[in-house]
Motif scaffolding. Structure first.
Motif, mmCIF file in Angstrom:
data_model
loop_
_atom_site.group_PDB
_atom_site.id
_atom_site.type_symbol
_atom_site.label_atom_id
_atom_site.label_comp_id
_atom_site.label_asym_id
_atom_site.label_seq_id
_atom_site.Cartn_x
_atom_site.Cartn_y
_atom_site.Cartn_z
ATOM 1 N N PRO A 188 -4.244 8.007 16.880
ATOM 2 C CA PRO A 188 -2.965 7.334 16.647
ATOM 3 C C PRO A 188 -2.716 7.212 15.152
ATOM 4 C CG PRO A 188 -4.547 5.833 17.707
ATOM 5 C CD PRO A 188 -5.240 7.151 17.512
ATOM 6 N N PHE A 189 -1.499 7.388 14.703
ATOM 7 C CA PHE A 189 -1.251 7.404 13.263
ATOM 8 C C PHE A 189 -0.109 6.481 12.844
ATOM 9 C CE2 PHE A 189 -0.013 8.679 9.098
ATOM 10 C CZ PHE A 189 -1.127 9.232 8.498
ATOM 11 N N ALA A 190 0.138 5.399 13.554
ATOM 12 C CA ALA A 190 1.177 4.499 13.065
ATOM 13 C C ALA A 190 0.709 3.951 11.722
ATOM 14 C CB ALA A 190 1.400 3.380 14.060
ATOM 15 N N PRO A 191 1.572 3.922 10.688
ATOM 16 C CA PRO A 191 1.149 3.377 9.393
ATOM 17 C C PRO A 191 0.526 1.991 9.560
ATOM 18 C CG PRO A 191 3.246 4.473 9.168
ATOM 19 C CD PRO A 191 2.921 4.489 10.638
ATOM 20 N N GLY A 192 -0.585 1.762 8.847
ATOM 21 C CA GLY A 192 -1.305 0.498 8.983
ATOM 22 C C GLY A 192 -2.490 0.590 9.923
ATOM 23 N N THR A 193 -2.717 1.783 10.534
ATOM 24 C CA THR A 193 -3.856 1.973 11.437
ATOM 25 C C THR A 193 -5.120 2.303 10.635
ATOM 26 O OG1 THR A 193 -2.419 2.827 13.179
ATOM 27 C CG2 THR A 193 -4.774 3.350 13.366
ATOM 28 N N LEU A 194 -6.186 1.542 10.889
ATOM 29 C CA LEU A 194 -7.489 1.850 10.294
ATOM 30 C C LEU A 194 -8.277 2.664 11.309
ATOM 31 C CD1 LEU A 194 -9.310 0.714 7.725
ATOM 32 C CD2 LEU A 194 -10.577 -0.364 9.591
ATOM 33 N N GLN A 195 -9.044 3.641 10.829
ATOM 34 C CA GLN A 195 -9.945 4.330 11.755
ATOM 35 C C GLN A 195 -11.274 4.625 11.103
ATOM 36 O OE1 GLN A 195 -8.509 8.109 13.097
ATOM 37 N NE2 GLN A 195 -8.310 8.922 11.052
ATOM 38 N N ILE A 196 -12.288 4.636 11.942
ATOM 39 C CA ILE A 196 -13.641 5.007 11.501
ATOM 40 C C ILE A 196 -14.018 6.219 12.322
ATOM 41 C CG2 ILE A 196 -16.063 4.286 11.351
ATOM 42 C CD1 ILE A 196 -15.193 1.466 11.127
ATOM 43 N N PHE A 197 -14.398 7.311 11.670
ATOM 44 C CA PHE A 197 -14.811 8.463 12.460
ATOM 45 C C PHE A 197 -16.142 9.026 11.980
ATOM 46 C CE2 PHE A 197 -13.488 11.963 9.671
ATOM 47 C CZ PHE A 197 -12.507 11.380 8.900
ATOM 48 N N VAL B 297 1.588 6.844 5.335
ATOM 49 C CA VAL B 297 2.894 7.485 5.561
ATOM 50 C C VAL B 297 2.685 8.663 6.501
ATOM 51 C CG1 VAL B 297 4.796 8.766 4.491
ATOM 52 C CG2 VAL B 297 3.812 6.773 3.316
ATOM 53 N N GLN B 298 3.430 8.640 7.590
ATOM 54 C CA GLN B 298 3.315 9.661 8.620
ATOM 55 C C GLN B 298 4.175 10.871 8.255
ATOM 56 O OE1 GLN B 298 3.911 7.846 12.407
ATOM 57 N NE2 GLN B 298 2.891 9.552 13.429
ATOM 58 N N ALA B 299 3.670 12.064 8.555
ATOM 59 C CA ALA B 299 4.452 13.278 8.313
ATOM 60 C C ALA B 299 5.695 13.272 9.196
ATOM 61 C CB ALA B 299 3.600 14.496 8.638
ATOM 62 N N ALA B 300 6.757 13.932 8.711
ATOM 63 C CA ALA B 300 7.961 14.065 9.537
ATOM 64 C C ALA B 300 7.624 14.823 10.808
ATOM 65 C CB ALA B 300 9.059 14.782 8.749
ATOM 66 N N GLU B 301 6.747 15.828 10.665
ATOM 67 C CA GLU B 301 6.251 16.600 11.809
ATOM 68 C C GLU B 301 4.846 17.053 11.497
ATOM 69 O OE1 GLU B 301 8.277 20.190 13.431
ATOM 70 O OE2 GLU B 301 10.061 19.210 12.596
ATOM 71 N N GLY B 302 4.029 17.297 12.528
ATOM 72 C CA GLY B 302 2.663 17.767 12.318
ATOM 73 C C GLY B 302 1.823 16.700 11.654
ATOM 74 N N GLY B 303 0.777 17.140 10.917
ATOM 75 C CA GLY B 303 -0.070 16.186 10.219
ATOM 76 C C GLY B 303 -0.922 15.344 11.142
ATOM 77 N N ARG C 108 2.557 13.300 3.948
ATOM 78 C CA ARG C 108 1.606 12.496 4.729
ATOM 79 C C ARG C 108 0.617 11.854 3.772
ATOM 80 N NH1 ARG C 108 -3.685 13.094 6.667
ATOM 81 N NH2 ARG C 108 -4.097 12.406 8.786
ATOM 82 N N LEU C 109 0.467 10.528 3.832
ATOM 83 C CA LEU C 109 -0.425 9.795 2.919
ATOM 84 C C LEU C 109 -1.421 8.957 3.715
ATOM 85 C CD1 LEU C 109 2.245 8.422 0.379
ATOM 86 C CD2 LEU C 109 0.898 10.533 0.200
ATOM 87 N N VAL C 110 -2.694 9.111 3.361
ATOM 88 C CA VAL C 110 -3.776 8.388 4.038
ATOM 89 C C VAL C 110 -4.767 7.910 2.985
ATOM 90 C CG1 VAL C 110 -5.750 8.662 5.601
ATOM 91 C CG2 VAL C 110 -3.610 9.801 6.109
ATOM 92 N N ALA C 111 -5.102 6.613 3.012
ATOM 93 C CA ALA C 111 -6.170 6.133 2.135
ATOM 94 C C ALA C 111 -7.511 6.506 2.760
ATOM 95 C CB ALA C 111 -6.071 4.621 1.965
ATOM 96 N N VAL C 112 -8.442 6.956 1.930
ATOM 97 C CA VAL C 112 -9.769 7.348 2.392
ATOM 98 C C VAL C 112 -10.794 6.431 1.721
ATOM 99 C CG1 VAL C 112 -11.460 9.226 2.530
ATOM 100 C CG2 VAL C 112 -9.006 9.744 2.596
ATOM 101 N N ALA D 28 0.829 -1.211 0.000
ATOM 102 C CA ALA D 28 0.000 0.000 0.000
ATOM 103 C C ALA D 28 0.862 1.258 0.000
ATOM 104 C CB ALA D 28 -0.928 -0.019 1.225
ATOM 105 N N VAL D 29 1.902 1.244 0.822
ATOM 106 C CA VAL D 29 2.795 2.409 0.896
ATOM 107 C C VAL D 29 3.518 2.606 -0.434
ATOM 108 C CG1 VAL D 29 4.914 3.293 1.989
ATOM 109 C CG2 VAL D 29 3.072 2.325 3.403
ATOM 110 N N ALA D 30 3.969 1.496 -1.042
ATOM 111 C CA ALA D 30 4.680 1.600 -2.326
ATOM 112 C C ALA D 30 3.758 2.179 -3.394
ATOM 113 C CB ALA D 30 5.193 0.219 -2.750
ATOM 114 N N GLU D 31 2.524 1.689 -3.456
ATOM 115 C CA GLU D 31 1.609 2.188 -4.484
ATOM 116 C C GLU D 31 1.237 3.650 -4.249
ATOM 117 O OE1 GLU D 31 -2.408 0.544 -4.958
ATOM 118 O OE2 GLU D 31 -2.212 0.877 -7.121
ATOM 119 N N ALA D 32 0.909 4.000 -3.008
ATOM 120 C CA ALA D 32 0.504 5.381 -2.706
ATOM 121 C C ALA D 32 1.654 6.360 -2.935
ATOM 122 C CB ALA D 32 0.000 5.459 -1.260
ATOM 123 N N THR D 33 2.860 5.951 -2.562
ATOM 124 C CA THR D 33 4.031 6.821 -2.711
ATOM 125 C C THR D 33 4.348 7.064 -4.185
ATOM 126 O OG1 THR D 33 4.910 5.985 -0.628
ATOM 127 C CG2 THR D 33 6.472 7.084 -2.091
#
Ligand SMILES: O=C(O)CCC(=O)C(=O)O
Ligand SMILES: [Fe+2]
Length: 290
Positions: free
Chosen positions: A233-242, A181-187, A258-262, A66-71
């Motif tokens: 929490p934003f460790a890569p691979g975390t799913l969330q429902i909001f 992919v987590q931002a280096a800072e912020g995000g 910063r990359l997030v699948a929606v 997923a990270v390879a494709e999104a990047t």
């Protein structure tokens, strides 16, 4: 064109167990004791805080894919630089420009459309899984369908340095995201508990308090107590429902990428965003075949 796939580790037709950490999240059998406990905890988190999180949801090889494709797709993602109020509604002329109903705030984000992603790779394979759909239905207690939108069904939010998504409520009732992919800072994804009972309830005081206490913007009415603002929490691979329609949320300014699948779901079968919305987020309009 879809990016070349690194074929060494990830199967062409992934099974559920290739995608999801089923030991921790037994979404193949939500009626088991473990499945019921998982759903109960998520339901209560969603109702109490506005968000339910599932760290380490993806298997390692699926996350790498997923990270390879999104990047690889991110550099050509269509970028928007726009302003909107917290409700994403057009201006109410009866109220001033500094009122929370009207205050324009800046959002910069790019998005990789669904049709730029390979349907056999991890990001879209997870979206296509009936078990993920079943999890969303069980947690939200709502009927849910995948979108028929060729662009917006499953997309990737791309944030670059200096970009942010200002405080807002979503149009859809629930949104599912997958951290890549987590931002280096912020995000940080910041969100409140549900503040509104319905779309007609604009919750001016509490919405304004969050914006005044947690952004560079100053809005009216001032003076109300600010509800608690949490960070997901934003460790890569975390799913969330909001609960995006009732929980006010934002993505704080990003340093780095910063990359997030929606993943979008709708109570309407076959839902497609309007051509206007498609043009705004992906720079083009595409209707489904058929
Ligand atoms: O990028 C995210 O984590 C979610 C952003 C968001 O709120 C949205 O796309 O509506
Ligand atoms: Fe949102």
């Amino acid at each position: 064109a879809p990016s070349p796939r690194p074929r060494e580790s990830f199967p062409l037709r992934p099974a559920l167990g290739d995608l999801v950490n089923l030991e921790r999240y037994p979404i193949g059998d939500l009626r088991s004791a473990e499945g019921r406990a998982l759903v109960e905890k998520a339901r209560s988190d969603l109702a109490a805080t506005g968000c339910a999180s599932f760290p380490c949801f993806l298997m390692e090889a699926a996350l790498s894919d997923a990270v390879a494709e999104a990047t690889a797709a991110a550099p050509s993602a269509f970028a928007t630089d726009d302003t909107h109020n917290a409700y994403q509604l057009s201006t109410d002329a009866k109220l001033g420009p500094e009122h929370v109903r009207n205050k324009q705030m800046r959002t910069r984000v790019a998005s990789t459309a669904c049709d730029e992603l390979d349907s056999s790779r991890a990001i879209r394979a997870l979206y296509a899984s009936d078990e993920l759909l079943g999890l969303v239905k069980a947690i939200t207690g709502k009927n849910a369908h995948r979108l028929a939108d060729p662009l917006g069904a499953a997309s990737i939010n791309v944030f670059r340095s200096g970009w942010a998504h200002a405080w807002h409520y979503d149009e859809s009732e629930f949104t599912v995201t997958l951290s890549l992919v987590q931002a280096a800072e912020g995000g940080a994804f910041e969100f409140t508990e549900p503040l509104r009972r319905s779309v007609d309830d604009l919750a001016f005081e509490t919405t304004a308090a969050v914006i005044n206490d947690h952004s560079e913007y100053a809005v009216e009415p001032a003076g109300a107590a600010c509800p608690s603002v949490r960070t997901a929490p934003f460790a890569p691979g975390t799913l969330q429902i909001f609960a995006g329609r009732t929980s006010l949320h934002r993505v704080s300014e990003v340093k780095g990428e910063r990359l997030v699948a929606v993943y979008c779901f709708s109570d309407i079968e076959g839902f497609v965003n309007s051509p206007e919305v498609q043009r705004m987020f992906w720079g083009r309009a595409v209707r489904p075949d058929r």
